[in-house]
Design a protein around this motif. Structure first.
Motif, PDB file in Angstrom:
ATOM      1  N   PRO A   1       0.930  -1.191   0.021  1.00 28.34           N
ATOM      2  CA  PRO A   1      -0.191   0.094   0.040  1.00 28.34           C
ATOM      3  C   PRO A   1       0.841   1.287  -0.089  1.00 28.34           C
ATOM      4  CG  PRO A   1      -0.709  -1.826   1.792  1.00 28.34           C
ATOM      5  CD  PRO A   1       0.497  -2.110   1.260  1.00 28.34           C
ATOM      6  N   PHE A   2       0.422   2.342  -0.535  1.00 27.29           N
ATOM      7  CA  PHE A   2       0.717   3.607  -0.469  1.00 27.29           C
ATOM      8  C   PHE A   2       1.226   4.006   0.976  1.00 27.29           C
ATOM      9  CE2 PHE A   2      -0.539   4.111  -4.923  1.00 27.29           C
ATOM     10  CZ  PHE A   2       0.423   4.725  -5.310  1.00 27.29           C
ATOM     11  N   GLN A   3       2.362   4.513   1.211  1.00 22.66           N
ATOM     12  CA  GLN A   3       2.951   4.758   2.514  1.00 22.66           C
ATOM     13  C   GLN A   3       2.840   6.443   2.681  1.00 22.66           C
ATOM     14  OE1 GLN A   3       3.682   2.483   5.164  1.00 22.66           O
ATOM     15  NE2 GLN A   3       2.363   1.303   3.450  1.00 22.66           N
ATOM     16  N   ILE A   4       2.833   7.273   1.470  1.00 23.73           N
ATOM     17  CA  ILE A   4       2.783   8.487   1.717  1.00 23.73           C
ATOM     18  C   ILE A   4       1.847   9.017   0.708  1.00 23.73           C
ATOM     19  CG2 ILE A   4       5.510   8.954   1.913  1.00 23.73           C
ATOM     20  CD1 ILE A   4       5.568   9.505  -1.060  1.00 23.73           C
ATOM     21  N   ASP A   5       0.906   9.890   1.220  1.00 26.60           N
ATOM     22  CA  ASP A   5      -0.186  10.444   0.401  1.00 26.60           C
ATOM     23  C   ASP A   5       0.395  11.432  -0.561  1.00 26.60           C
ATOM     24  OD1 ASP A   5       0.271  13.257   1.496  1.00 26.60           O
ATOM     25  OD2 ASP A   5      -1.312  12.738   3.149  1.00 26.60           O
ATOM     26  N   GLN A   6      -0.852  11.687  -1.537  1.00 29.01           N
ATOM     27  CA  GLN A   6      -0.579  12.620  -2.786  1.00 29.01           C
ATOM     28  C   GLN A   6      -0.097  13.996  -2.323  1.00 29.01           C
ATOM     29  OE1 GLN A   6      -2.136  15.359  -4.240  1.00 29.01           O
ATOM     30  NE2 GLN A   6      -2.198  14.744  -6.326  1.00 29.01           N
ATOM     31  N   LYS A   7      -0.479  14.599  -1.168  1.00 31.31           N
ATOM     32  CA  LYS A   7       0.085  15.905  -0.859  1.00 31.31           C
ATOM     33  C   LYS A   7       1.603  15.998  -0.683  1.00 31.31           C
ATOM     34  CE  LYS A   7      -4.292  17.771   0.958  1.00 31.31           C
ATOM     35  NZ  LYS A   7      -4.999  18.158   2.148  1.00 31.31           N
ATOM     36  N   GLN A   8       2.054  14.642   0.169  1.00 31.75           N
ATOM     37  CA  GLN A   8       3.480  14.461   0.405  1.00 31.75           C
ATOM     38  C   GLN A   8       4.327  14.318  -0.905  1.00 31.75           C
ATOM     39  OE1 GLN A   8       2.710  11.448   3.309  1.00 31.75           O
ATOM     40  NE2 GLN A   8       4.100  12.226   4.315  1.00 31.75           N
ATOM     41  N   SER A   9       3.699  13.693  -1.724  1.00 34.02           N
ATOM     42  CA  SER A   9       4.503  13.423  -2.853  1.00 34.02           C
ATOM     43  C   SER A   9       4.318  14.595  -3.763  1.00 34.02           C
ATOM     44  CB  SER A   9       3.613  12.420  -3.910  1.00 34.02           C
ATOM     45  OG  SER A   9       2.421  12.831  -4.413  1.00 34.02           O
ATOM     46  N   PHE A  10       3.364  15.307  -3.813  1.00 34.08           N
ATOM     47  CA  PHE A  10       3.390  16.518  -4.325  1.00 34.08           C
ATOM     48  C   PHE A  10       4.338  17.788  -4.157  1.00 34.08           C
ATOM     49  CE2 PHE A  10       1.304  20.933  -5.478  1.00 34.08           C
ATOM     50  CZ  PHE A  10       1.542  21.039  -6.753  1.00 34.08           C
ATOM     51  N   ARG A  11       4.488  17.585  -2.795  1.00 31.36           N
ATOM     52  CA  ARG A  11       5.570  18.593  -2.042  1.00 31.36           C
ATOM     53  C   ARG A  11       7.033  18.145  -2.535  1.00 31.36           C
ATOM     54  NH1 ARG A  11       1.949  18.618   2.653  1.00 31.36           N
ATOM     55  NH2 ARG A  11       3.301  16.934   3.713  1.00 31.36           N
ATOM     56  N   ILE A  12       7.204  16.834  -2.551  1.00 35.33           N
ATOM     57  CA  ILE A  12       8.669  16.171  -3.129  1.00 35.33           C
ATOM     58  C   ILE A  12       8.829  16.609  -4.506  1.00 35.33           C
ATOM     59  CG2 ILE A  12       9.769  14.087  -3.511  1.00 35.33           C
ATOM     60  CD1 ILE A  12       8.080  12.548  -1.144  1.00 35.33           C
ATOM     61  N   PHE A  13       7.627  16.644  -5.226  1.00 41.02           N
ATOM     62  CA  PHE A  13       7.788  16.967  -6.551  1.00 41.02           C
ATOM     63  C   PHE A  13       7.943  18.424  -6.778  1.00 41.02           C
ATOM     64  CE2 PHE A  13       5.340  18.213 -10.610  1.00 41.02           C
ATOM     65  CZ  PHE A  13       6.138  17.950 -11.495  1.00 41.02           C
ATOM     66  N   GLN A  14       7.482  19.390  -5.928  1.00 40.64           N
ATOM     67  CA  GLN A  14       7.672  20.839  -6.111  1.00 40.64           C
ATOM     68  C   GLN A  14       9.145  20.915  -5.858  1.00 40.64           C
ATOM     69  OE1 GLN A  14       4.485  22.099  -3.353  1.00 40.64           O
ATOM     70  NE2 GLN A  14       3.871  23.513  -5.195  1.00 40.64           N
ATOM     71  N   LYS A  15       9.606  20.264  -4.660  1.00 41.15           N
ATOM     72  CA  LYS A  15      10.965  20.689  -4.216  1.00 41.15           C
ATOM     73  C   LYS A  15      11.927  20.268  -5.420  1.00 41.15           C
ATOM     74  CE  LYS A  15      14.181  19.569  -0.308  1.00 41.15           C
ATOM     75  NZ  LYS A  15      14.329  18.884   0.924  1.00 41.15           N
ATOM     76  N   TRP A  16      11.820  19.301  -5.815  1.00 39.79           N
ATOM     77  CA  TRP A  16      12.474  18.824  -6.900  1.00 39.79           C
ATOM     78  C   TRP A  16      12.509  19.602  -8.214  1.00 39.79           C
ATOM     79  CZ3 TRP A  16      11.864  16.605 -11.903  1.00 39.79           C
ATOM     80  CH2 TRP A  16      13.100  15.806 -12.560  1.00 39.79           C
ATOM     81  N   VAL A  17      11.427  20.070  -8.729  1.00 38.31           N
ATOM     82  CA  VAL A  17      11.322  21.105  -9.888  1.00 38.31           C
ATOM     83  C   VAL A  17      12.054  22.445  -9.378  1.00 38.31           C
ATOM     84  CG1 VAL A  17       9.652  22.655 -11.057  1.00 38.31           C
ATOM     85  CG2 VAL A  17       9.250  20.184 -10.583  1.00 38.31           C
ATOM     86  N   LYS A  18      11.965  22.891  -7.960  1.00 37.27           N
ATOM     87  CA  LYS A  18      12.623  24.136  -7.606  1.00 37.27           C
ATOM     88  C   LYS A  18      14.108  23.865  -7.701  1.00 37.27           C
ATOM     89  CE  LYS A  18       8.795  25.791  -4.788  1.00 37.27           C
ATOM     90  NZ  LYS A  18       8.278  26.121  -3.735  1.00 37.27           N
ATOM     91  N   SER A  19      14.704  22.772  -7.747  1.00 32.32           N
ATOM     92  CA  SER A  19      16.186  22.517  -7.531  1.00 32.32           C
ATOM     93  C   SER A  19      16.790  22.544  -8.961  1.00 32.32           C
ATOM     94  CB  SER A  19      16.649  21.246  -6.999  1.00 32.32           C
ATOM     95  OG  SER A  19      16.016  20.224  -7.616  1.00 32.32           O
ATOM     96  N   LEU A  20      15.837  22.666 -10.033  1.00 33.05           N
ATOM     97  CA  LEU A  20      16.172  22.407 -11.458  1.00 33.05           C
ATOM     98  C   LEU A  20      16.771  23.552 -11.803  1.00 33.05           C
ATOM     99  CD1 LEU A  20      13.485  19.902 -12.900  1.00 33.05           C
ATOM    100  CD2 LEU A  20      15.811  19.312 -12.101  1.00 33.05           C
ATOM    101  N   TRP A  21      18.136  23.456 -12.587  1.00 29.59           N
ATOM    102  CA  TRP A  21      18.610  24.862 -13.169  1.00 29.59           C
ATOM    103  C   TRP A  21      18.053  24.715 -14.513  1.00 29.59           C
ATOM    104  CZ3 TRP A  21      22.579  28.182 -11.626  1.00 29.59           C
ATOM    105  CH2 TRP A  21      23.035  28.084 -10.233  1.00 29.59           C
ATOM    106  N   PHE A  22      17.692  25.998 -15.135  1.00 34.81           N
ATOM    107  CA  PHE A  22      17.301  26.251 -16.543  1.00 34.81           C
ATOM    108  C   PHE A  22      15.985  25.324 -17.049  1.00 34.81           C
ATOM    109  CE2 PHE A  22      21.879  26.261 -16.730  1.00 34.81           C
ATOM    110  CZ  PHE A  22      21.992  27.852 -16.640  1.00 34.81           C
TER     111      PHE A  22
END
Length: 362
Positions: free
Chosen positions: A117-138
């Motif tokens: 079963p999923f251990q992290i919810d959609q909001k947590q995954s979305f925060r992970i995705f946001q943090k990753w996108v913000k770390s991308l250059w260019f």
């Protein structure tokens, strides 16, 4: 007598308001997003059922422990996705192309034996995705805008095969032991020096090895695009639960496209690699050669299991990009587009700074 075809339980509605109950990641309950009502998912106390492999590899056993489900096939990337009854509209989780509900069709599948079963919810995954996108250059501005909309991130259960077996192998080979000889050689300066040279003495070796292969994990789906990166393809299988439909509520489930027979052939290749490692360990010494090996597998069983990921699909200038988050441990990986204009202006800025420095230096 033909065994009964097992059916997945129908979706449950909230007793208070009638809304669909959805699985709450990290728990063993389904809950209502509107009024907060919760119900426990009943888990089979007998644990997983390992299915005997060879009857399934024969046509007569193909429909045992199977069910009929509604599927949508993505014509763009080839993914097969389980359709939930309440979907008004749906986009492919891999490539974001629209799927037409009227194109749904019925298909048999081997019922999953276990689910992580999923251990992290959609909001947590979305925060992970946001943090990753913000770390991308260019990164293009459109990508950063996509990262602000949670609808681009969807939970998906991926199908895998697992295989168990008793492995027995007999081998003939050689055990190598290192020794060193001292030689006199001329170095680059023309001077004679002593040099140690490693050599190997070989001795005949033979023997037998055996052991249990537990949960050899084989991917059970493939598409033209949207391949799951190895970086996030590691789950703790000790967290597997006996399959219950409640764990799937609120998520998309992908049907396997790699048949059991093909998955089994791949597992045999992995078993052979493991057997050779066991043989080399049994031979010992400093190095080994396995000249011949006879491997046999017995007591073979398998499970169809479902493993959790979050997928964010994004299209930029006609090209598809995917971002994947492991639904158990939060690991993220993905491909990304680059903004030509951002890179162009940075290069111009660097050249301008270099030009000013050169000007003042002169």
């Amino acid at each position: 007598m033909e065994p009964a075809i097992k059916k997945t339980a129908l979706k449950k509605s909230c007793v208070n308001c009638g809304a669909e109950l959805k699985y709450k990641p990290g728990t063993t309950s389904i809950s209502c997003e509107y009024c907060g009502h919760q119900e426990s998912i009943k888990i089979d106390e007998n644990g997983f059922e390992e299915l005997e492999l060879h009857p399934y590899l024969q046509q007569m056993g193909a429909q045992k422990h199977s069910e009929e489900i509604s599927m949508l096939h993505c014509k763009n990337c080839g993914a097969n996705q389980h359709v939930e009854e309440n979907y008004k509209s749906l986009h492919c989780v891999y490539c974001s192309m629209p799927l037409v509900i009227e194109d749904a069709y019925k298909e048999e599948w081997i019922l999953p034996g276990a689910v992580l079963p999923f251990q992290i919810d959609q909001k947590q995954s979305f925060r992970i995705f946001q943090k990753w996108v913000k770390s991308l250059w260019f990164a293009p501005n459109n990508l950063k805008k996509a990262a602000l909309d949670p609808q681009f991130t969807k939970g998906l259960y991926l199908p895998y095969w697992t295989f168990d077996a008793q492995l027995h192998a007999s081998y003939i080979g050689k055990r190598g032991e290192y020794y060193y000889e001292t030689r006199r050689v001329r170095n680059a300066n023309g001077k004679m020096v002593s040099q140690q040279v490693r050599k190997t003495r070989w001795y005949p070796a033979s023997g037998n090895v055996s052991g249990h292969l537990d949960d050899t994990l084989i991917k059970a789906s493939k598409q033209r695009s949207g391949r799951i990166p190895n970086k996030i393809s590691h789950w703790n299988l000790k967290k597997l639960k006996p399959f219950e439909n409640g764990f799937l509520s609120g998520f998309v489930t992908e049907k396997y496209t790699i048949p059991l027979k093909e998955g089994h052939l791949h597992s045999q290749e992995i078993a052979r690699d493991i057997a050779e490692r066991w043989c080399r360990r049994d031979i010992g010494g400093d190095t080994q050669r396995v000249t011949s090996m006879d491997m046999r597998l017995s007591e073979e069983t398998f499970k169809h299991i479902l493993l959790p990921v979050y997928v964010s699909a994004y299209r930029y200038k006609g090209k598809e990009y995917n971002f994947f988050i492991n639904g158990e441990n939060g690991q993220i990986s993905g491909t990304r587009p680059y903004s030509f204009w951002k890179i162009f202006f940075v290069v111009l800025m660097v050249l301008a700074i270099v030009g000013v420095i050169v000007l003042f230096a002169n």
